[in-house]
Design a protein around this motif. Structure first.
Motif, PDB file in Angstrom:
ATOM      1  N   LEU A 198      13.864   6.125  -7.786  1.00  0.00           N
ATOM      2  CA  LEU A 198      15.298   7.138  -7.069  1.00  0.00           C
ATOM      3  C   LEU A 198      14.697   8.372  -5.909  1.00  0.00           C
ATOM      4  CD1 LEU A 198      17.995   8.727  -6.885  1.00  0.00           C
ATOM      5  CD2 LEU A 198      17.592   9.981  -9.036  1.00  0.00           C
ATOM      6  N   GLN A 199      13.761   8.942  -7.402  1.00  0.00           N
ATOM      7  CA  GLN A 199      12.842   9.836  -6.504  1.00  0.00           C
ATOM      8  C   GLN A 199      12.131   9.575  -5.011  1.00  0.00           C
ATOM      9  OE1 GLN A 199       9.318  11.318  -9.488  1.00  0.00           O
ATOM     10  NE2 GLN A 199      11.411  11.748 -10.338  1.00  0.00           N
ATOM     11  N   TRP A 200      11.682   8.563  -5.249  1.00  0.00           N
ATOM     12  CA  TRP A 200      10.841   7.643  -3.238  1.00  0.00           C
ATOM     13  C   TRP A 200      12.299   7.470  -2.770  1.00  0.00           C
ATOM     14  CZ3 TRP A 200      12.594   2.902  -0.884  1.00  0.00           C
ATOM     15  CH2 TRP A 200      11.621   2.804   0.265  1.00  0.00           C
ATOM     16  N   ALA A 201      12.832   7.243  -2.939  1.00  0.00           N
ATOM     17  CA  ALA A 201      14.344   6.777  -2.240  1.00  0.00           C
ATOM     18  C   ALA A 201      14.879   7.779  -1.307  1.00  0.00           C
ATOM     19  CB  ALA A 201      15.498   6.393  -2.334  1.00  0.00           C
ATOM     20  N   LYS A 202      14.592   9.038  -2.148  1.00  0.00           N
ATOM     21  CA  LYS A 202      15.513  10.742  -2.143  1.00  0.00           C
ATOM     22  C   LYS A 202      14.032  11.158  -1.207  1.00  0.00           C
ATOM     23  CE  LYS A 202      19.337  10.642  -3.183  1.00  0.00           C
ATOM     24  NZ  LYS A 202      20.636  11.049  -2.363  1.00  0.00           N
ATOM     25  N   ARG A 203      12.620  11.105  -1.125  1.00  0.00           N
ATOM     26  CA  ARG A 203      11.915  11.800  -0.881  1.00  0.00           C
ATOM     27  C   ARG A 203      11.517  13.247  -1.806  1.00  0.00           C
ATOM     28  NH1 ARG A 203      10.542   8.204   4.243  1.00  0.00           N
ATOM     29  NH2 ARG A 203      12.736   8.518   5.016  1.00  0.00           N
TER      30      ARG A 203
ATOM     31  N   HIS B 209       9.998  15.090  -4.460  1.00  0.00           N
ATOM     32  CA  HIS B 209       7.906  15.548  -4.672  1.00  0.00           C
ATOM     33  C   HIS B 209       7.035  15.450  -3.723  1.00  0.00           C
ATOM     34  CE1 HIS B 209      10.025  16.861  -8.281  1.00  0.00           C
ATOM     35  NE2 HIS B 209      10.236  15.189  -8.858  1.00  0.00           N
ATOM     36  N   GLY B 210       5.945  14.523  -4.051  1.00  0.00           N
ATOM     37  CA  GLY B 210       4.725  13.819  -2.725  1.00  0.00           C
ATOM     38  C   GLY B 210       5.219  13.079  -1.808  1.00  0.00           C
ATOM     39  N   PHE B 211       6.657  12.369  -2.519  1.00  0.00           N
ATOM     40  CA  PHE B 211       6.464  11.244  -1.702  1.00  0.00           C
ATOM     41  C   PHE B 211       7.226  11.120   0.101  1.00  0.00           C
ATOM     42  CE2 PHE B 211       8.091   9.006  -5.682  1.00  0.00           C
ATOM     43  CZ  PHE B 211       6.555   8.065  -6.381  1.00  0.00           C
ATOM     44  N   ARG B 212       7.204  12.714   0.144  1.00  0.00           N
ATOM     45  CA  ARG B 212       8.566  12.859   1.501  1.00  0.00           C
ATOM     46  C   ARG B 212       7.033  12.576   2.580  1.00  0.00           C
ATOM     47  NH1 ARG B 212       9.813  18.565   0.170  1.00  0.00           N
ATOM     48  NH2 ARG B 212       9.502  17.881  -1.689  1.00  0.00           N
ATOM     49  N   GLU B 213       5.801  12.661   2.545  1.00  0.00           N
ATOM     50  CA  GLU B 213       5.149  12.386   3.124  1.00  0.00           C
ATOM     51  C   GLU B 213       4.898  11.116   3.799  1.00  0.00           C
ATOM     52  OE1 GLU B 213       2.620  14.480  -0.030  1.00  0.00           O
ATOM     53  OE2 GLU B 213       4.018  15.691   0.802  1.00  0.00           O
ATOM     54  N   SER B 214       4.976   9.947   2.964  1.00  0.00           N
ATOM     55  CA  SER B 214       5.088   9.019   3.219  1.00  0.00           C
ATOM     56  C   SER B 214       5.895   8.509   4.079  1.00  0.00           C
ATOM     57  CB  SER B 214       4.942   7.379   1.794  1.00  0.00           C
ATOM     58  OG  SER B 214       6.316   8.127   0.943  1.00  0.00           O
TER      59      SER B 214
ATOM     60  N   ASP C 271       0.673  -1.669   0.475  1.00  0.00           N
ATOM     61  CA  ASP C 271      -0.356  -0.055   0.214  1.00  0.00           C
ATOM     62  C   ASP C 271       0.733   1.149  -0.164  1.00  0.00           C
ATOM     63  OD1 ASP C 271      -2.115  -1.264  -0.087  1.00  0.00           O
ATOM     64  OD2 ASP C 271      -2.659  -1.395   1.387  1.00  0.00           O
ATOM     65  N   GLU C 272       2.099   1.164  -0.340  1.00  0.00           N
ATOM     66  CA  GLU C 272       2.893   2.531  -0.981  1.00  0.00           C
ATOM     67  C   GLU C 272       2.371   3.330  -1.553  1.00  0.00           C
ATOM     68  OE1 GLU C 272       5.919   5.264   0.123  1.00  0.00           O
ATOM     69  OE2 GLU C 272       5.524   3.215   1.421  1.00  0.00           O
ATOM     70  N   ARG C 273       2.544   4.388  -1.438  1.00  0.00           N
ATOM     71  CA  ARG C 273       1.538   5.680  -2.773  1.00  0.00           C
ATOM     72  C   ARG C 273       2.939   5.820  -3.909  1.00  0.00           C
ATOM     73  NH1 ARG C 273       1.501  11.082  -1.851  1.00  0.00           N
ATOM     74  NH2 ARG C 273       0.383  11.866  -4.214  1.00  0.00           N
ATOM     75  N   LEU C 274       2.388   5.672  -4.832  1.00  0.00           N
ATOM     76  CA  LEU C 274       3.630   5.243  -5.801  1.00  0.00           C
ATOM     77  C   LEU C 274       3.155   6.698  -6.566  1.00  0.00           C
ATOM     78  CD1 LEU C 274       3.647   1.461  -6.902  1.00  0.00           C
ATOM     79  CD2 LEU C 274       5.459   3.058  -5.299  1.00  0.00           C
ATOM     80  N   ASP C 275       2.351   7.172  -6.910  1.00  0.00           N
ATOM     81  CA  ASP C 275       1.445   8.078  -8.432  1.00  0.00           C
ATOM     82  C   ASP C 275       2.191   9.352  -7.521  1.00  0.00           C
ATOM     83  OD1 ASP C 275       0.128   8.669  -5.432  1.00  0.00           O
ATOM     84  OD2 ASP C 275      -1.670   9.019  -6.231  1.00  0.00           O
ATOM     85  N   ALA C 276       3.128   9.773  -6.210  1.00  0.00           N
ATOM     86  CA  ALA C 276       3.951  11.143  -6.136  1.00  0.00           C
ATOM     87  C   ALA C 276       4.891  11.437  -6.979  1.00  0.00           C
ATOM     88  CB  ALA C 276       3.862  11.198  -4.899  1.00  0.00           C
ATOM     89  N   HIS C 277       4.854  10.784  -8.384  1.00  0.00           N
ATOM     90  CA  HIS C 277       6.546  11.071  -9.017  1.00  0.00           C
ATOM     91  C   HIS C 277       6.495  12.022  -9.777  1.00  0.00           C
ATOM     92  CE1 HIS C 277       4.917   8.824 -12.850  1.00  0.00           C
ATOM     93  NE2 HIS C 277       4.121   8.345 -12.154  1.00  0.00           N
ATOM     94  N   ARG C 278       7.002  12.677 -10.818  1.00  0.00           N
ATOM     95  CA  ARG C 278       7.195  13.266 -11.236  1.00  0.00           C
ATOM     96  C   ARG C 278       8.290  12.956 -12.326  1.00  0.00           C
ATOM     97  NH1 ARG C 278       3.749  17.007 -12.387  1.00  0.00           N
ATOM     98  NH2 ARG C 278       5.639  18.505 -13.060  1.00  0.00           N
ATOM     99  N   ALA C 279       8.544  11.483 -13.061  1.00  0.00           N
ATOM    100  CA  ALA C 279       9.366  11.711 -14.002  1.00  0.00           C
ATOM    101  C   ALA C 279       9.570  12.083 -15.023  1.00  0.00           C
ATOM    102  CB  ALA C 279       8.904  10.032 -14.387  1.00  0.00           C
TER     103      ALA C 279
END
Length: 135
Positions: free
Chosen positions: A123-128, A130-135, A55-63
């Motif tokens: 990479l964006q998820w690991a570095k938190r 965009h929107g990945f910083r909230e998760s 259930d990790e949120r993945l739609d926050a990416h900005r590829a």
């Protein structure tokens, strides 16, 4: 009020670091950067909203255009020397050379594009980012 801001900043910096290399490799395999089990993509290039396993949120990416740019860069650096080598070594007919390398470029591009997108999302998820910083 000032103390609350300091505590909030400390809690953000105290968060566990995410493994950048591991999450990029999981993204390359088109798996969730968090658990590595659930599929990241719902279609060829569309990223799922959430991982069906963790259930990790993945739609926050900005590829955006990053995967396409990297695909063009890699395919160009592989195929340009290969076409020069093939032309100087074998001297094939121009249409044969164009046909073979057109198919090669398209196949390599189709292979790399979703994998590079997965790696960038990882990479964006690991570095938190965009929107990945909230998760």
């Amino acid at each position: 009020m000032f103390d609350e801001g300091i505590q909030k900043a400390e809690s953000v910096s105290d968060e566990a670091e995410r493994d950048v290399r591991g999450s990029m490799l999981r993204g390359w395999r088109r798996k969730c950067p968090n658990c590595g089990k659930g599929p990241m993509m719902s279609s060829y290039l569309r990223v799922r909203g959430t991982c069906p396993v963790c259930d990790e949120r993945l739609d926050a990416h900005r590829a955006d255009d990053g995967p396409a740019y990297l695909t063009i860069l890699i395919v160009g650096h592989i195929m340009a020397p290969a076409i020069i080598w093939a032309f100087t070594t074998f001297r094939p007919e121009p249409m044969v050379l164009a046909s073979v390398f057109t198919v090669g470029c398209v196949a390599l591009s189709l292979y790399l594009l979703p994998r590079l997108k997965g790696a960038i999302v990882g990479l964006q998820w690991a570095k938190r980012m965009h929107g990945f910083r909230e998760s």
